[in-house]
Design a protein around this motif. Sequence first.
Motif, PDB file in Angstrom:
ATOM      1  N   LYS A 296     -22.507  44.910  -4.538  1.00 17.50           N
ATOM      2  CA  LYS A 296     -22.992  45.948  -4.072  1.00 17.50           C
ATOM      3  C   LYS A 296     -24.448  46.329  -4.274  1.00 17.50           C
ATOM      4  CE  LYS A 296     -22.355  50.688  -2.753  1.00 17.50           C
ATOM      5  NZ  LYS A 296     -22.204  50.925  -1.305  1.00 17.50           N
ATOM      6  N   ILE A 297     -25.198  46.038  -3.096  1.00 20.93           N
ATOM      7  CA  ILE A 297     -26.817  46.228  -2.868  1.00 20.93           C
ATOM      8  C   ILE A 297     -26.850  47.513  -2.441  1.00 20.93           C
ATOM      9  CG2 ILE A 297     -29.029  44.544  -2.464  1.00 20.93           C
ATOM     10  CD1 ILE A 297     -26.747  43.444  -4.348  1.00 20.93           C
ATOM     11  N   GLY A 298     -27.589  48.461  -3.032  1.00 25.25           N
ATOM     12  CA  GLY A 298     -27.221  49.197  -1.322  1.00 25.25           C
ATOM     13  C   GLY A 298     -26.937  49.774  -1.265  1.00 25.25           C
ATOM     14  N   GLU A 299     -26.013  50.103   0.121  1.00 20.43           N
ATOM     15  CA  GLU A 299     -25.774  50.712   0.893  1.00 20.43           C
ATOM     16  C   GLU A 299     -24.491  49.542   1.658  1.00 20.43           C
ATOM     17  OE1 GLU A 299     -25.621  53.225   4.435  1.00 20.43           O
ATOM     18  OE2 GLU A 299     -27.323  54.770   3.221  1.00 20.43           O
ATOM     19  N   SER A 300     -24.730  48.123   1.203  1.00 18.88           N
ATOM     20  CA  SER A 300     -24.485  46.659   1.862  1.00 18.88           C
ATOM     21  C   SER A 300     -23.819  46.233   0.350  1.00 18.88           C
ATOM     22  CB  SER A 300     -25.272  46.095   2.280  1.00 18.88           C
ATOM     23  OG  SER A 300     -26.050  46.347   3.726  1.00 18.88           O
TER      24      SER A 300
ATOM     25  N   MET B 243     -20.796  50.708  15.974  1.00 21.11           N
ATOM     26  CA  MET B 243     -21.271  50.143  14.616  1.00 21.11           C
ATOM     27  C   MET B 243     -21.518  51.259  13.581  1.00 21.11           C
ATOM     28  SD  MET B 243     -20.715  46.264  15.217  1.00 21.11           S
ATOM     29  CE  MET B 243     -19.768  45.852  16.544  1.00 21.11           C
ATOM     30  N   ASP B 244     -21.260  51.245  12.585  1.00 18.93           N
ATOM     31  CA  ASP B 244     -22.050  52.003  11.830  1.00 18.93           C
ATOM     32  C   ASP B 244     -23.168  51.311  10.862  1.00 18.93           C
ATOM     33  OD1 ASP B 244     -20.861  54.096  12.617  1.00 18.93           O
ATOM     34  OD2 ASP B 244     -19.324  53.776  11.302  1.00 18.93           O
ATOM     35  N   LYS B 245     -23.241  50.263  10.109  1.00 21.05           N
ATOM     36  CA  LYS B 245     -24.201  49.280   9.347  1.00 21.05           C
ATOM     37  C   LYS B 245     -22.890  48.082   9.369  1.00 21.05           C
ATOM     38  CE  LYS B 245     -21.982  51.267   5.249  1.00 21.05           C
ATOM     39  NZ  LYS B 245     -22.096  52.127   3.712  1.00 21.05           N
ATOM     40  N   ILE B 246     -24.088  47.434   8.536  1.00 13.32           N
ATOM     41  CA  ILE B 246     -23.419  46.852   7.936  1.00 13.32           C
ATOM     42  C   ILE B 246     -22.969  46.437   6.796  1.00 13.32           C
ATOM     43  CG2 ILE B 246     -24.258  43.744   7.156  1.00 13.32           C
ATOM     44  CD1 ILE B 246     -26.930  43.903   8.749  1.00 13.32           C
ATOM     45  N   GLU B 247     -22.206  46.585   6.443  1.00 12.87           N
ATOM     46  CA  GLU B 247     -20.850  46.635   5.642  1.00 12.87           C
ATOM     47  C   GLU B 247     -20.988  45.419   4.392  1.00 12.87           C
ATOM     48  OE1 GLU B 247     -17.687  45.724   3.491  1.00 12.87           O
ATOM     49  OE2 GLU B 247     -17.511  47.948   3.036  1.00 12.87           O
ATOM     50  N   HIS B 248     -20.745  44.378   5.491  1.00 13.07           N
ATOM     51  CA  HIS B 248     -21.360  43.135   4.516  1.00 13.07           C
ATOM     52  C   HIS B 248     -21.417  41.684   4.232  1.00 13.07           C
ATOM     53  CE1 HIS B 248     -16.724  42.977   5.191  1.00 13.07           C
ATOM     54  NE2 HIS B 248     -17.395  41.802   4.640  1.00 13.07           N
ATOM     55  N   ILE B 249     -21.931  41.214   3.959  1.00 11.05           N
ATOM     56  CA  ILE B 249     -22.539  39.027   4.259  1.00 11.05           C
ATOM     57  C   ILE B 249     -21.497  38.962   3.290  1.00 11.05           C
ATOM     58  CG2 ILE B 249     -24.133  37.714   4.739  1.00 11.05           C
ATOM     59  CD1 ILE B 249     -25.999  39.904   5.350  1.00 11.05           C
ATOM     60  N   GLY B 250     -20.365  37.609   4.041  1.00 11.79           N
ATOM     61  CA  GLY B 250     -19.867  36.839   3.466  1.00 11.79           C
ATOM     62  C   GLY B 250     -20.257  35.984   3.256  1.00 11.79           C
TER      63      GLY B 250
ATOM     64  N   LEU C   7     -20.065  34.246  13.625  1.00 16.39           N
ATOM     65  CA  LEU C   7     -18.565  35.242  13.338  1.00 16.39           C
ATOM     66  C   LEU C   7     -18.756  36.923  12.631  1.00 16.39           C
ATOM     67  CD1 LEU C   7     -15.056  35.313  12.605  1.00 16.39           C
ATOM     68  CD2 LEU C   7     -15.333  34.089  10.358  1.00 16.39           C
ATOM     69  N   ILE C   8     -18.283  37.509  13.922  1.00 17.40           N
ATOM     70  CA  ILE C   8     -18.357  38.881  13.044  1.00 17.40           C
ATOM     71  C   ILE C   8     -16.919  39.732  12.997  1.00 17.40           C
ATOM     72  CG2 ILE C   8     -19.035  41.021  14.097  1.00 17.40           C
ATOM     73  CD1 ILE C   8     -21.683  39.215  14.226  1.00 17.40           C
ATOM     74  N   GLU C   9     -17.595  40.435  12.075  1.00 19.05           N
ATOM     75  CA  GLU C   9     -15.724  40.718  11.575  1.00 19.05           C
ATOM     76  C   GLU C   9     -16.032  42.484  11.656  1.00 19.05           C
ATOM     77  OE1 GLU C   9     -13.510  42.221   7.325  1.00 19.05           O
ATOM     78  OE2 GLU C   9     -15.567  40.636   6.931  1.00 19.05           O
ATOM     79  N   LEU C  10     -15.148  43.549  12.346  1.00 21.53           N
ATOM     80  CA  LEU C  10     -15.555  44.698  12.377  1.00 21.53           C
ATOM     81  C   LEU C  10     -13.904  45.524  10.298  1.00 21.53           C
ATOM     82  CD1 LEU C  10     -14.369  45.193  16.071  1.00 21.53           C
ATOM     83  CD2 LEU C  10     -16.621  45.213  15.143  1.00 21.53           C
ATOM     84  N   CYS C  11     -14.926  46.418  10.350  1.00 28.09           N
ATOM     85  CA  CYS C  11     -14.089  47.094   9.097  1.00 28.09           C
ATOM     86  C   CYS C  11     -13.840  49.123   8.835  1.00 28.09           C
ATOM     87  CB  CYS C  11     -14.953  46.572   7.552  1.00 28.09           C
ATOM     88  SG  CYS C  11     -15.828  45.325   7.184  1.00 28.09           S
ATOM     89  N   GLN C  12     -13.095  48.797   8.721  1.00 23.12           N
ATOM     90  CA  GLN C  12     -12.501  50.645   8.690  1.00 23.12           C
ATOM     91  C   GLN C  12     -11.986  51.058   7.970  1.00 23.12           C
ATOM     92  OE1 GLN C  12     -11.189  52.716  11.810  1.00 23.12           O
ATOM     93  NE2 GLN C  12      -9.791  53.623  10.311  1.00 23.12           N
ATOM     94  N   GLU C  13     -12.307  51.919   6.390  1.00 27.53           N
ATOM     95  CA  GLU C  13     -12.147  51.750   4.987  1.00 27.53           C
ATOM     96  C   GLU C  13     -10.255  52.594   5.634  1.00 27.53           C
ATOM     97  OE1 GLU C  13     -11.937  52.615   1.254  1.00 27.53           O
ATOM     98  OE2 GLU C  13     -14.277  52.487   2.726  1.00 27.53           O
TER      99      GLU C  13
ATOM    100  N   HIS D  33     -20.131  35.420   7.307  1.00 24.97           N
ATOM    101  CA  HIS D  33     -19.820  36.357   8.424  1.00 24.97           C
ATOM    102  C   HIS D  33     -20.923  37.149   8.131  1.00 24.97           C
ATOM    103  CE1 HIS D  33     -16.625  37.507   5.882  1.00 24.97           C
ATOM    104  NE2 HIS D  33     -16.932  38.978   6.018  1.00 24.97           N
ATOM    105  N   ILE D  34     -20.827  38.530   9.254  1.00 21.79           N
ATOM    106  CA  ILE D  34     -21.305  39.493   8.847  1.00 21.79           C
ATOM    107  C   ILE D  34     -20.057  41.022   9.541  1.00 21.79           C
ATOM    108  CG2 ILE D  34     -23.754  41.114  10.018  1.00 21.79           C
ATOM    109  CD1 ILE D  34     -24.880  38.590  10.734  1.00 21.79           C
ATOM    110  N   ALA D  35     -19.638  41.647   8.790  1.00 19.08           N
ATOM    111  CA  ALA D  35     -19.093  42.738   8.615  1.00 19.08           C
ATOM    112  C   ALA D  35     -19.772  44.197   9.232  1.00 19.08           C
ATOM    113  CB  ALA D  35     -18.031  42.302   7.419  1.00 19.08           C
TER     114      ALA D  35
END
Length: 133
Positions: free
Chosen positions: A46-50, A1-8, A125-131, A77-79
Amino acid sequence: MDKIEHIGIAVKSLKDSSSVYERLLGIASYKKEEVVSEQVITEFFKIGESKIELLEASSPDSPINKFIDKRGEGIHHIAFAVDDIEKEMLRLKNEGFQLLNDSPKKGADNKLVCFVHPKSSNGVLIELCQEIK
């Protein structure tokens, strides 16, 4: 996992909540879209990288409505951003995590997504996200 992408964050009303987050963060949202398969309308900041993703139910039987009825508005959730979602899904399955879908599906913000059941991740709840490229 690279980083926290977003918080839902589950909200009853995007209209009301969007203005709260605009004032809180000092910025306007950059995107609003409906994800029909998830019965949700999303709005991103968008806040910084997250990012912060506000989630409003688009139908009465939406999982977001069920969440709000049970727990109230709040963090849903946390993505996490991943480079290879299928590889990460296999890794998590092999580690004993319960996935909510067998293959990635199209999510909001040009992403392929998969969810990890909160029962196997300490109630979160965890979400995985791929561009999508």
